[in-house]
Design a protein around this motif. Structure first.
Motif, PDB file in Angstrom:
ATOM      1  N   SER A 174      -1.383  -5.122   9.150  1.00 34.17           N
ATOM      2  CA  SER A 174      -1.841  -3.777   8.833  1.00 34.17           C
ATOM      3  C   SER A 174      -2.662  -3.331   7.602  1.00 34.17           C
ATOM      4  CB  SER A 174      -0.904  -2.630   9.438  1.00 34.17           C
ATOM      5  OG  SER A 174       0.180  -2.566   8.433  1.00 34.17           O
ATOM      6  N   ALA A 175      -3.569  -2.459   7.627  1.00 30.35           N
ATOM      7  CA  ALA A 175      -4.166  -2.219   6.528  1.00 30.35           C
ATOM      8  C   ALA A 175      -3.396  -1.768   5.036  1.00 30.35           C
ATOM      9  CB  ALA A 175      -5.215  -1.049   6.637  1.00 30.35           C
ATOM     10  N   ASN A 176      -2.054  -1.429   5.439  1.00 29.15           N
ATOM     11  CA  ASN A 176      -1.099  -0.800   4.715  1.00 29.15           C
ATOM     12  C   ASN A 176      -0.483  -2.052   3.725  1.00 29.15           C
ATOM     13  OD1 ASN A 176       0.869  -1.671   6.136  1.00 29.15           O
ATOM     14  ND2 ASN A 176       1.648   0.369   6.659  1.00 29.15           N
ATOM     15  N   ALA A 177      -0.777  -3.334   4.332  1.00 30.42           N
ATOM     16  CA  ALA A 177      -0.094  -4.272   3.608  1.00 30.42           C
ATOM     17  C   ALA A 177      -1.238  -4.621   2.558  1.00 30.42           C
ATOM     18  CB  ALA A 177      -0.004  -5.592   4.491  1.00 30.42           C
TER      19      ALA A 177
ATOM     20  N   ASP B  62      -5.993  -3.504  -6.635  1.00 33.27           N
ATOM     21  CA  ASP B  62      -5.959  -3.972  -7.925  1.00 33.27           C
ATOM     22  C   ASP B  62      -4.405  -4.370  -8.315  1.00 33.27           C
ATOM     23  OD1 ASP B  62      -6.386  -4.208 -10.715  1.00 33.27           O
ATOM     24  OD2 ASP B  62      -5.854  -2.227 -11.086  1.00 33.27           O
ATOM     25  N   PRO B  63      -3.872  -5.311  -7.525  1.00 35.41           N
ATOM     26  CA  PRO B  63      -2.496  -5.661  -7.788  1.00 35.41           C
ATOM     27  C   PRO B  63      -2.356  -6.634  -9.083  1.00 35.41           C
ATOM     28  CG  PRO B  63      -3.364  -7.106  -6.157  1.00 35.41           C
ATOM     29  CD  PRO B  63      -4.527  -6.047  -6.366  1.00 35.41           C
ATOM     30  N   GLY B  64      -1.095  -6.813  -9.579  1.00 36.75           N
ATOM     31  CA  GLY B  64      -0.985  -7.879 -10.417  1.00 36.75           C
ATOM     32  C   GLY B  64      -0.725  -9.078  -9.806  1.00 36.75           C
ATOM     33  N   HIS B  65      -0.750 -10.393 -10.619  1.00 40.14           N
ATOM     34  CA  HIS B  65      -0.455 -11.514  -9.880  1.00 40.14           C
ATOM     35  C   HIS B  65       0.661 -11.894 -10.311  1.00 40.14           C
ATOM     36  CE1 HIS B  65      -4.945 -12.860  -9.511  1.00 40.14           C
ATOM     37  NE2 HIS B  65      -4.678 -11.799  -8.912  1.00 40.14           N
ATOM     38  N   LEU B  66       1.317 -12.870  -9.494  1.00 39.36           N
ATOM     39  CA  LEU B  66       2.689 -13.271  -9.748  1.00 39.36           C
ATOM     40  C   LEU B  66       2.683 -14.937  -9.502  1.00 39.36           C
ATOM     41  CD1 LEU B  66       5.685 -12.392  -9.143  1.00 39.36           C
ATOM     42  CD2 LEU B  66       5.626 -12.894  -6.946  1.00 39.36           C
ATOM     43  N   TYR B  67       3.528 -15.370 -10.555  1.00 36.38           N
ATOM     44  CA  TYR B  67       3.391 -16.846 -10.643  1.00 36.38           C
ATOM     45  C   TYR B  67       4.933 -17.438 -10.855  1.00 36.38           C
ATOM     46  CZ  TYR B  67      -1.681 -16.413 -11.570  1.00 36.38           C
ATOM     47  OH  TYR B  67      -2.842 -15.946 -11.478  1.00 36.38           O
ATOM     48  N   PHE B  68       5.034 -18.615 -10.356  1.00 37.45           N
ATOM     49  CA  PHE B  68       6.241 -19.424 -10.701  1.00 37.45           C
ATOM     50  C   PHE B  68       5.939 -20.627 -11.108  1.00 37.45           C
ATOM     51  CE2 PHE B  68       6.578 -21.195  -6.754  1.00 37.45           C
ATOM     52  CZ  PHE B  68       7.198 -22.189  -6.969  1.00 37.45           C
ATOM     53  N   SER B  69       6.828 -21.439 -11.751  1.00 37.83           N
ATOM     54  CA  SER B  69       6.527 -22.604 -12.258  1.00 37.83           C
ATOM     55  C   SER B  69       7.781 -23.559 -12.430  1.00 37.83           C
ATOM     56  CB  SER B  69       5.624 -22.987 -13.350  1.00 37.83           C
ATOM     57  OG  SER B  69       6.284 -22.425 -14.323  1.00 37.83           O
ATOM     58  N   TYR B  70       7.673 -24.801 -12.627  1.00 36.67           N
ATOM     59  CA  TYR B  70       8.885 -25.618 -12.551  1.00 36.67           C
ATOM     60  C   TYR B  70       8.753 -26.213 -14.191  1.00 36.67           C
ATOM     61  CZ  TYR B  70      10.191 -25.321  -7.728  1.00 36.67           C
ATOM     62  OH  TYR B  70      10.409 -25.002  -6.641  1.00 36.67           O
ATOM     63  N   ILE B  71       9.794 -26.206 -15.018  1.00 37.54           N
ATOM     64  CA  ILE B  71       9.550 -26.897 -16.351  1.00 37.54           C
ATOM     65  C   ILE B  71      10.855 -27.749 -16.608  1.00 37.54           C
ATOM     66  CG2 ILE B  71       8.003 -24.924 -17.171  1.00 37.54           C
ATOM     67  CD1 ILE B  71      10.327 -24.346 -19.174  1.00 37.54           C
ATOM     68  N   ARG B  72      10.820 -28.748 -17.672  1.00 34.80           N
ATOM     69  CA  ARG B  72      11.894 -29.512 -18.158  1.00 34.80           C
ATOM     70  C   ARG B  72      12.428 -28.600 -19.151  1.00 34.80           C
ATOM     71  NH1 ARG B  72      12.078 -33.433 -14.285  1.00 34.80           N
ATOM     72  NH2 ARG B  72       9.975 -34.252 -14.063  1.00 34.80           N
TER      73      ARG B  72
ATOM     74  N   TRP C 256       5.471 -12.682   4.075  1.00 36.25           N
ATOM     75  CA  TRP C 256       4.103 -12.803   3.635  1.00 36.25           C
ATOM     76  C   TRP C 256       3.679 -11.539   2.937  1.00 36.25           C
ATOM     77  CZ3 TRP C 256      -0.709 -10.948   4.830  1.00 36.25           C
ATOM     78  CH2 TRP C 256      -1.911 -11.816   4.606  1.00 36.25           C
ATOM     79  N   ILE C 257       3.044 -11.623   1.798  1.00 42.96           N
ATOM     80  CA  ILE C 257       2.325 -10.545   1.207  1.00 42.96           C
ATOM     81  C   ILE C 257       0.827 -10.745   0.688  1.00 42.96           C
ATOM     82  CG2 ILE C 257       3.509 -11.039  -1.131  1.00 42.96           C
ATOM     83  CD1 ILE C 257       3.634  -8.151  -1.270  1.00 42.96           C
ATOM     84  N   ASP C 258      -0.057  -9.776   0.966  1.00 44.02           N
ATOM     85  CA  ASP C 258      -1.234 -10.114   0.647  1.00 44.02           C
ATOM     86  C   ASP C 258      -1.495  -9.155  -0.698  1.00 44.02           C
ATOM     87  OD1 ASP C 258      -4.002  -9.722   0.280  1.00 44.02           O
ATOM     88  OD2 ASP C 258      -4.357  -9.564   2.524  1.00 44.02           O
ATOM     89  N   LEU C 259      -1.649  -9.882  -1.804  1.00 51.63           N
ATOM     90  CA  LEU C 259      -1.976  -9.218  -3.149  1.00 51.63           C
ATOM     91  C   LEU C 259      -3.618  -9.334  -3.510  1.00 51.63           C
ATOM     92  CD1 LEU C 259       1.029 -10.788  -5.219  1.00 51.63           C
ATOM     93  CD2 LEU C 259       0.833  -8.638  -4.237  1.00 51.63           C
ATOM     94  N   GLY C 260      -4.406  -9.280  -2.489  1.00 51.93           N
ATOM     95  CA  GLY C 260      -5.611  -9.183  -2.695  1.00 51.93           C
ATOM     96  C   GLY C 260      -6.143 -10.458  -2.652  1.00 51.93           C
ATOM     97  N   GLN C 261      -6.581 -10.990  -4.107  1.00 55.17           N
ATOM     98  CA  GLN C 261      -6.957 -12.377  -4.115  1.00 55.17           C
ATOM     99  C   GLN C 261      -5.888 -13.360  -4.111  1.00 55.17           C
ATOM    100  OE1 GLN C 261      -8.979 -12.610  -7.994  1.00 55.17           O
ATOM    101  NE2 GLN C 261     -10.949 -11.948  -7.238  1.00 55.17           N
TER     102      GLN C 261
END
Length: 359
Positions: free
Chosen positions: A4-7, A11-21, A241-246
């Motif tokens: 639905s449109a309310n999802a 102008d959301p922030g972006h969310l990231y994760f990564s794996y590092i040594r 599932w979440i729609d953060l725009g881009q």
């Protein structure tokens, strides 16, 4: 059902994760970064300051210490502030909150409910989730996107009941008490694994914006499991599932060789791996349907965390995954006990926010 449109988010922030040594210098550098939400490591002998305290923002979980020598880094493009409320340590930005809580069953006395003894681990689970819901409600992050649970001796038995089943009772009681079980579409994706000792550890990611729960047509929804799996069913969705725009983010829960509600291929880790991935493929197809697109995700778009009951099964599981996903897909292996004793492997996955791969 479609999103639905309310999802949708303006102008959301972006969310990231990564794996590092795990190098101490890298962790110290990251801990001071503006957008750091949290660092998760699965050993307890890393990254302490000279006075023995843990670096800020680092969660340490006591697994066996075997598997890939990597840790998870969670970041956002927004400025982050740190906080502590009750037993919860958290870091939050405008749109996201990442937190953790650790409670030791030995420190929580057995309770009494309607004349029945409440095991300490059950009380820990209920208390942990109630604190999480209270924090999110107070700070205005209503949607719990993803949650990870690490349960000491998950297949052990005390007070006449398996620890995982004790945990499920406490978790569901908290969902019910906090009014979070009424709308199944808001039940988060989750994983529940065994730690070797120590406290019940829960870490979680929440947002100000609503996600959509996704189920697997090949499986019974976990919250509808029959009572043969315990007095209270597990409270989680197969994916979120979440729609953060881009940015379109998918969280797939810990997934195992289960069809309907029954384990398949007991004792055969290769077949269990294939069946787990078939379930993940089904969740992807259902997500694409819910999101009203046929090509948003496929198996090669995901990053994977694979939990093995026996680390000696690693070559077998790795060989199966090599046949199913591109070598470029990040795969992180850890040894941990699984929620059912006849399950040898569990696989969780994410898509839409991997940053830089494994460093």
């Amino acid at each position: 059902m479609t999103i639905s449109a309310n999802a949708m988010i303006a102008d959301p922030g972006h969310l990231y994760f990564s794996y590092i040594r795990p190098t101490n210098a890298a962790l110290q550098s990251l801990s001071s970064e503006e957008g750091l939400l949290g660092i998760v490591t699965f050993r307890t002998d890393f990254w302490r300051e000279d006075d023995g305290t843990t670096l800020e923002g680092i969660l340490q979980i006591s697994l066996s210490g075997r598997g890939d020598d990597l840790c998870e880094i969670w970041q956002t493009t927004q400025p982050v502030v740190a906080g502590k409320v009750g037993d919860i340590t958290y870091r939050c930005s405008r749109d996201f909150l990442f937190g953790s809580i650790a409670l030791t069953a030995a420190d929580v006395p057995a309770g009494n409910h309607r004349g029945l003894i409440v095991p300490p681990l059950q009380s820990c689970a209920e208390l942990a989730y109630k604190q999480i819901f209270s924090l999110l409600d107070h700070h205005g992050y209503p949607d719990l996107l993803r949650i990870w649970n690490f349960i000491p001796d998950i297949n052990g038995v005390s007070h006449g009941l398996e620890h995982y089943r004790q945990f499920n009772i406490g978790r569901q009681d908290a969902f019910l008490a906090c009014g979070r079980f009424l709308e199944k579409q808001n039940i988060p994706a989750a994983s529940a694994l065994g730690s070797i000792d120590g406290p019940l550890v829960v870490y979680f990611l929440a947002a100000r914006h609503k996600s959509v729960a996704v189920e697997n047509p090949r499986q019974t929804s976990a919250y509808h499991y029959p009572r043969e799996y315990g007095p209270s069913s597990p409270t989680f969705s197969r994916a979120g599932w979440i729609d953060l725009g881009q940015q379109k983010v998918l969280f797939i829960s810990g997934t195992a060789s289960i069809i309907g509600h029954q384990t398949r291929y007991g004792g055969d880790v290769a077949a269990q791996t294939r069946e787990s991935m078939a379930n993940i493929a089904a969740v992807i197809a259902e997500t694409n349907r819910v999101a009203a697109t046929t090509s948003l995700y496929d198996l090669n778009d995901l990053s994977y965390k694979v939990y093995l009951r026996h680390i000696t099964d690693l070559p077998i599981v790795r060989a199966e995954l090599d046949l199913l996903v591109t070598p470029a897909a990040p795969v992180f292996y850890l040894q941990a006990d699984i929620c059912r004793q006849d399950l040898l492997v569990e696989i969780e996955a994410t898509a839409g926010m991997l940053m830089d791969g494994m460093a």
